[in-house]
Design an enzyme around this catalytic site. Structure first.
Site, PDB file in Angstrom:
ATOM      1  N   ILE A  13       1.012  -1.159  -0.088  1.00 33.14           N
ATOM      2  CA  ILE A  13      -0.135   0.047  -0.027  1.00 33.14           C
ATOM      3  C   ILE A  13       0.788   1.196  -0.041  1.00 33.14           C
ATOM      4  CG2 ILE A  13      -0.334   0.155   2.583  1.00 33.14           C
ATOM      5  CD1 ILE A  13      -3.027   0.984  -0.184  1.00 33.14           C
ATOM      6  N   SER A  35      11.660   0.556   7.784  1.00 39.02           N
ATOM      7  CA  SER A  35      10.979  -0.985   7.440  1.00 39.02           C
ATOM      8  C   SER A  35      11.884  -1.984   7.420  1.00 39.02           C
ATOM      9  CB  SER A  35      10.850  -0.749   5.647  1.00 39.02           C
ATOM     10  OG  SER A  35       9.924  -1.903   5.272  1.00 39.02           O
ATOM     11  N   ARG A  36      11.539  -3.196   7.962  1.00 40.81           N
ATOM     12  CA  ARG A  36      12.466  -4.391   8.086  1.00 40.81           C
ATOM     13  C   ARG A  36      12.967  -4.822   6.933  1.00 40.81           C
ATOM     14  NH1 ARG A  36       9.057  -8.155  11.893  1.00 40.81           N
ATOM     15  NH2 ARG A  36       7.411  -7.487  10.232  1.00 40.81           N
ATOM     16  N   LYS A  89      -5.807   3.452   6.927  1.00 43.39           N
ATOM     17  CA  LYS A  89      -6.724   2.781   7.460  1.00 43.39           C
ATOM     18  C   LYS A  89      -6.699   1.310   7.572  1.00 43.39           C
ATOM     19  CE  LYS A  89      -8.356   0.439   3.893  1.00 43.39           C
ATOM     20  NZ  LYS A  89      -8.520  -1.125   3.684  1.00 43.39           N
ATOM     21  N   ASP A 167     -11.064  -5.629   5.903  1.00 45.45           N
ATOM     22  CA  ASP A 167     -10.155  -4.733   5.537  1.00 45.45           C
ATOM     23  C   ASP A 167     -10.672  -3.846   4.483  1.00 45.45           C
ATOM     24  OD1 ASP A 167      -6.962  -3.865   5.528  1.00 45.45           O
ATOM     25  OD2 ASP A 167      -7.513  -4.438   3.625  1.00 45.45           O
TER      26      ASP A 167
END
Length: 307
Positions: A13, A35-36, A89, A167
């Site tokens: 996303i 971010s991993r 969201k 979702d």
């Protein structure tokens, strides 16, 4: 002032929507990513939020795009650090944790924005204005899509707090609660839960407006081929159909508007304005309806589903 923003969670996303939208929006600049498993191009990269906050002393805002189960802790940490926060969201895994974030943002004097991208679809504002002048008789929502296409390799959506079919379904509820000018309550729900999952793959909701107009919604993650994102409204003075997720509007069968998807740029313009005005924008109506469905819905075991 240009908002210097850092983004946490560089997944699908974020790449598909947030990065292009930020690039298009005046008044905000992406300067860091945490971010991993991914790296942002042309920005400073960090393994986690701790490192990003420590490394970016002049960071103004944090954009949270990681799964909802872990969003509360990150949002709280960013707010305590005095950063404005943009929540993808759904804004959290529970209603109570988002309420707590609102209280904290007010105490810190910073902006908290719970984004509902479908409310910014091209035809939603016109639909809202049309409905405001009419008495609603009934509403039918059909929100059907292919989970394998939209959420490949994302096991978190099937875990507690991952929302399952809600979702995408919450997008429909965000439009519903925007265009209907009175409160919406849940009457009943049926949740189709695969035997090997913790969250529903399908749901049927019965709702009503405060004045008694019936609302029926079907959410399904098993549809292949063309996807369906429709909201049909019957009133005493004609009918309305929002389709393509809110980007096409028909009135009494005639197309009134069809426009491309520009939801995320519109949300970032809203975020820039909120920060400039020192305001908070958190509407929990869509999340409350989902919470109610989980609270009182009847769980219906269904066939095993393999991602």
């Amino acid at each position: 002032m240009t908002i210097r923003a850092g983004l946490l969670g560089l997944g699908k996303i974020a790449r598909d929507q947030h990065l292009p939208a930020i690039e298009k929006t005046a008044g905000i600049e992406l300067v860091a990513v945490a971010s991993r498993n991914a790296q942002g191009e042309g920005v400073n990269n960090y393994p986690d939020l701790d490192a990003m906050l420590a490394g970016e002393g002049d960071l103004d805002a944090v954009i949270l795009c990681q799964p909802p189960q872990v969003r509360y802790a990150a949002a709280r940490q960013a707010l305590l650090a005095g950063k404005h926060v943009f929540l993808e969201k759904p804004p959290g895994a529970t209603v109570s944790e988002v309420d707590a974030l609102v209280t904290l943002a007010k105490a810190q004097g910073v902006t908290l924005y719970a984004s509902w991208h479908s409310r910014y679809a091209a035809a939603v504002a016109q639909a809202k204005a049309w409905i405001a002048e009419r008495a609603v008789r009934s509403i039918d929502i059909q929100w059907r899509e292919d989970v394998r296409h939209w959420h490949p390799g994302q096991p978190w959506i099937w875990e507690p707090g991952g929302f399952g079919v809600f979702d995408p379904g919450i997008n429909a509820l965000s439009i519903l609660t925007e265009i209907v000018p009175e409160p919406v309550t849940l009457l009943s729900a049926e949740l189709d839960v695969p035997e090997n999952k913790q969250a529903p793959i399908g749901a049927a909701l019965r709702m009503a407006t405060a004045s008694g107009a019936a609302i029926d919604a079907v959410f399904d993650w098993r549809q292949t081929g063309p996807q369906t994102w429709d909201i049909a409204v019957e009133t005493e003075q004609g009918s309305l159909l929002l389709s393509e997720g809110g980007n096409m509007l028909r009135l009494d069968g005639e197309v009134q508007m069809k426009a491309p998807d520009e939801e995320y740029p519109a949300m970032y313009r809203r975020f820039v304005d909120l920060v400039a005005g020192g305001a908070i924008d958190v509407d929990l109506a869509p999340l409350r309806l989902v919470a109610d469905a989980f609270l009182c819905g009847r769980h219906c075991p269904t066939a095993t589903f393999e991602d």
